[in-house]
Scaffold this motif. Structure first.
Motif: not given
Ligand code: ADP
Ligand code: ADP
Length: 238
Positions: A207-216, A226-232, A235-236
């Motif tokens: 998940v950490e890599l997803a939060l660091a790089t993806a848009d979503r 179970v979840l569909d959110e903007p990564a930004a 991460a916040a």
């Protein structure tokens, strides 16, 4: 039309449900991380997108086509528009980086018999340009089995780019790489997605890599979304 639209997709194998009522729209140029534990159905979802699997229920539309309704030749044409990157890079180790990239121009990934010079000059130039985009132009004559894992995956990305894909599916592309090499590969995929307007759907178990790089970030658990959110935003919250 979105590049990709899954509507209430269900898929099972031998009576076991793997995906259950999954709906997902991916617009052009978005980098989507598909996260979830092993067995959550990530590979199955990616295979439904390019018609390697067909849904039991619901519908899949990929680049305006419904794989389940495509003839064999139409499905082949659709797959040519969809790049696929695997955890096991799928390179030919004894061939150079450049030869491996050039193989992306072949209808099937069979061994080219006559080496780099058997490809048209314009194609060779494009192949080197793609190697340059992944930071490996200076390694083009190096055998792939002497490159690091991260470098090999970057060659595989360059090979996929030669296909001029409209959508890239990446199935655990960094699962066998260390964290630093993983970040490099994911940053390259993100840049390609942003600069070329190519949608990327990339499965990751970190998940950490997803939060660091993806848009979503889209998460699957037990075959359900179970979840569909903007990564930004995610991460916040951390
Ligand atoms: P993930 O990519 O999230 O690890 P998969 O989509 O590979 O998950 O697998 C989800 C579940 O579906 C697993 O339990 C797996 O064993 C099963 N599965 C996947 N492909 C097949 C298949 N071709 N036949 C039978 N079961 C399968
Ligand atoms: P990955 O981790 O890359 O998804 P897997 O080991 O889950 O790879 O699956 C490898 C291949 O075996 C895939 O083609 C998948 O569809 C198939 N597969 C996975 N689980 C099963 C299963 N329980 N029965 C039959 N085929 C399976």
């Amino acid at each position: 039309d979105p590049v990709l639209r899954l509507s209430e997709v269900g898929k099972g194998f031998h009576g076991t449900t793997v995906l259950d009522g999954v709906s997902l729209d991916v617009p052009q140029g978005q980098f989507v991380a598909l996260v979830g534990p092993s067995g959550a159905g990530k590979s199955t979802l990616l295979r439904l997108v390019n018609g390697m699997h067909l849904p039991d229920s619901g519908t899949v539309r990929t680049l305006g086509e419904n794989p389940a309704a495509c003839s064999r030749s139409r499905l082949r044409a659709l797959r040519a528009r969809v790049g696929f990157v695997f955890q096991q890079f799928g390179l030919v180790g004894r061939l150079s980086a450049l030869e491996n990239v050039l193989m992306g121009s072949l209808a099937t990934l069979r061994l080219p018999r006559y080496g780099v010079m058997s490809y048209p000059r314009a194609l060779r130039i494009r192949a080197v340009e793609h190697l340059d985009r992944v930071g490996l132009a200076d390694r083009r004559f190096q055998r792939c089995d002497t490159l690091s894992g991260g470098q090999q995956q970057r060659v595989a990305v360059a090979r996929t780019l030669l296909q001029s894909p409209e959508l890239i599916l990446a199935d655990e592309p960094v699962a066998s790489l260390d964290p630093a090499a993983s970040m490099v590969v994911l940053e390259i995929l993100k840049r390609i997605s942003a600069e070329d307007g190519i949608s990327v759907v990339c499965s990751l178990h970190q998940v950490e890599l997803a939060l660091a790089t993806a848009d979503r970030v889209v998460a699957l658990r037990g075959g359900r979304l179970v979840l569909d959110e903007p990564a930004a935003g995610l991460a916040a919250e951390r």
